[in-house]
Structures are given as structure tokens and as C-alpha cells.
Design a protein around this motif. Structure first.
Motif, PDB file in Angstrom:
ATOM      1  N   GLY A 198       0.493  51.409 -19.905  1.00 18.18           N
ATOM      2  CA  GLY A 198       1.871  51.067 -20.245  1.00 18.18           C
ATOM      3  C   GLY A 198       2.452  52.128 -21.151  1.00 18.18           C
ATOM      4  N   SER A 199       3.760  52.081 -21.344  1.00 18.92           N
ATOM      5  CA  SER A 199       4.446  53.057 -22.180  1.00 18.92           C
ATOM      6  C   SER A 199       5.475  52.342 -23.043  1.00 18.92           C
TER       7      SER A 199
ATOM      8  N   THR B  89      -0.490  48.547 -25.272  1.00 19.80           N
ATOM      9  CA  THR B  89      -1.845  48.995 -24.993  1.00 19.80           C
ATOM     10  C   THR B  89      -2.879  47.945 -25.385  1.00 19.80           C
ATOM     11  N   THR B  90      -2.578  47.198 -26.438  1.00 17.56           N
ATOM     12  CA  THR B  90      -3.521  46.210 -26.953  1.00 17.56           C
ATOM     13  C   THR B  90      -2.938  44.802 -26.863  1.00 17.56           C
TER      14      THR B  90
ATOM     15  N   THR C  28       8.870  48.302 -22.924  1.00 15.83           N
ATOM     16  CA  THR C  28       8.528  48.238 -21.507  1.00 15.83           C
ATOM     17  C   THR C  28       8.677  49.582 -20.817  1.00 15.83           C
ATOM     18  N   GLY C  29       9.222  50.579 -21.550  1.00 16.61           N
ATOM     19  CA  GLY C  29       9.352  51.900 -20.956  1.00 16.61           C
ATOM     20  C   GLY C  29      10.630  52.017 -20.144  1.00 16.61           C
ATOM     21  N   PRO C  30      10.954  53.221 -19.666  1.00 15.81           N
ATOM     22  CA  PRO C  30      12.176  53.442 -18.897  1.00 15.81           C
ATOM     23  C   PRO C  30      12.116  52.775 -17.527  1.00 15.81           C
TER      24      PRO C  30
ATOM     25  N   GLY D  84      -1.501  46.515 -12.613  1.00 17.80           N
ATOM     26  CA  GLY D  84      -1.321  45.133 -13.065  1.00 17.80           C
ATOM     27  C   GLY D  84      -2.502  44.691 -13.898  1.00 17.80           C
ATOM     28  N   GLN D  85      -2.792  43.412 -13.863  1.00 22.93           N
ATOM     29  CA  GLN D  85      -3.925  42.841 -14.577  1.00 22.93           C
ATOM     30  C   GLN D  85      -4.775  42.060 -13.582  1.00 22.93           C
TER      31      GLN D  85
END
Length: 236
Positions: free
Chosen positions: A89-90, A97-98, A132-134, A146-147
Motif C-alpha cells: 500500500g501507499s 503497512t501495519t 489510500t494513495g492516488p 488484496g488480502q
């Protein structure tokens, strides 16, 4: 998808080797204005040699309402290679990240067989929204990460005698991998005699992982735990 992120300074992580004297202060809360420290047990790393070293994993969690903001660890042996599992993620940030917990993974890299340990530390910060990033400027031609897996973990106290711990995948999930670890909550790294007083193994049946551990009289007066984990597929 989860990738292992090395514990490097850029991720606010430092590894302190435990020498003959007392270890220095850990830095899991360095640079964090509000931070709750969580200290794990000394986790036993198998003395494996060769090219198939699986090491040991241990999941440590923040209190409810907090997320991992920093990590650190102490080692009883400099030959332990330590990392943790983070999310893609960004930007690379707490909450992106965590999550509330972190899975540490230690592998012994030495050339002579000797059992070693590591003690994980978390710096926990109040839960906040991660970026959530661009927004992508075009439609992706493939699936974004994903997860697809979830970790089902159970930790039980270990006393003189035998104990059993079970972790199972939920309905609709399938078992991908499993692990077990033994840990000691002590001020310094456990002695060789204490390490040898505990034996543990786990077995898999279907989607259920069962760990069994036996402890001798050496664990009397020491808080010890055995943790069993199941990595289950079937997420999104």
C-alpha cells in the motif's frame, strides 16, 4: 497479498544484539509522540542448518484501538535474521503497512548448531486513517494486491507438564501453512537449560493445527507460552 518487509531503519526498526551485559533501551517508540510499548517473550529460534531453514514466527498485538507504529527487537545471537510481515500500500505508514498486530520471523543463519532467541517489541499508536494513495489514472489490467490469507493464532500458557494449543481455519477457508513457537517472558535471554527443558511440535489434520508442548521443572517460576498459528486462504 502480504510481503515480508525487512527490519531496516527506514521502517523505524532497529535490532539490538544482547551481549553479556544488559541490553540498551529499545527504540520502537522513537519519533512517535504518543506511543504504548508492548514487549513480547523471548521466542525460541530452531538451531537449523542447511538450505531449508524455516525459523520461528511470533505474532505480537497492540491494545485495542491502537496500530503498530514502530518495531524493534533484541537478539541473543547476532546470527538471527529478523523481519516482519507487512501489507502492500501507499504510503508506507502505520495503518497502511501495519495493523493492530505484527508477525515477526526469525531465522538462524549461523554455521554451527545452537539454539537462539529473539524478543520482539511493538510501539503502538492510536488508530488513525491511513492514506489510500492516488487514484489510478487508468483501469488496471490485472488484479491489485488484496488480502487472500488470514492468520488464526492461539497462545496458551506453558507450565510444568503438557499443554495443547489449537488454531483452525474458519468455514470456507483452507489451510495454507502453519507454525508453532515457544516463548519465555524473562528479563534476559533464557538459559540453555531452560530452553532444553521444553519440547514442542505441531501436527496438521484437515484445516486444524494442533501444537503440543511439554515442560520440565526448569520452567517453574517462569512465564512461558506456546503459540500456534494457521495461515488460511479464502480471503479477498
Amino acid at each position: 497479498m502480504k510481503r515480508a518487509l525487512l527490519l531496516v531503519a527506514a521502517a523505524a526498526i532497529a535490532v539490538l544484539a544482547v551481549g553479556a551485559g544488559a541490553a540498551g533501551a529499545t527504540s520502537e517508540c522513537r519519533g512517535l509522540q504518543i506511543c504504548v510499548k508492548v514487549r513480547g517473550p523471548w521466542v525460541v529460534v530452531p538451531a537449523q542448518l542447511g538450505a531449508t531453514r524455516t525459523g520461528a514466527q511470533f505474532q505480537l498485538s497492540c491494545p485495542r484501538g491502537y496500530v503498530v507504529g514502530g518495531l524493534d527487537a533484541e537478539l541473543s545471537d547476532r546470527a538471527i535474521d529478523l523481519d516482519f510481515f507487512g501489507r502492500l500500500g501507499s504510503p508506507v505508514n502505520p495503518g497502511t503497512t501495519t495493523t493492530r498486530s505484527a508477525v515477526f520471523r526469525g531465522v538462524y543463519t549461523g554455521s554451527s548448531a545452537r539454539t537462539s532467541t529473539f524478543r520482539p517489541h511493538l510501539g503502538c499508536i492510536p488508530l488513525g486513517g491511513g492514506g489510500t494513495g492516488p487514484v489510478p489514472y487508468r483501469k488496471l489490467q490485472a488484479f491489485p494486491p488484496g488480502q487472500p490469507t488470514v492468520r488464526r493464532v492461539r497462545t496458551v500458557s506453558l507450565r510444568t507438564g503438557s499443554v495443547r494449543a489449537i488454531a483452525s481455519c474458519a468455514a470456507g477457508e483452507r489451510l495454507i501453512s502453519s507454525w508453532h513457537s515457544v516463548g519465555f517472558y524473562s528479563a534476559s535471554a533464557p538459559s540453555t537449560a531452560l530452553l532444553r527443558s521444553v519440547t514442542a511440535a505441531h501436527a496438521v489434520r484437515g484445516n486444524r493445527v494442533t501444537a503440543r508442548a511439554s515442560a520440565g521443572l526448569a520452567v517453574t517460576g517462569v512465564r512461558a507460552v506456546v503459540q500456534v498459528g494457521a495461515v488460511c486462504g479464502g480471503g479477498s
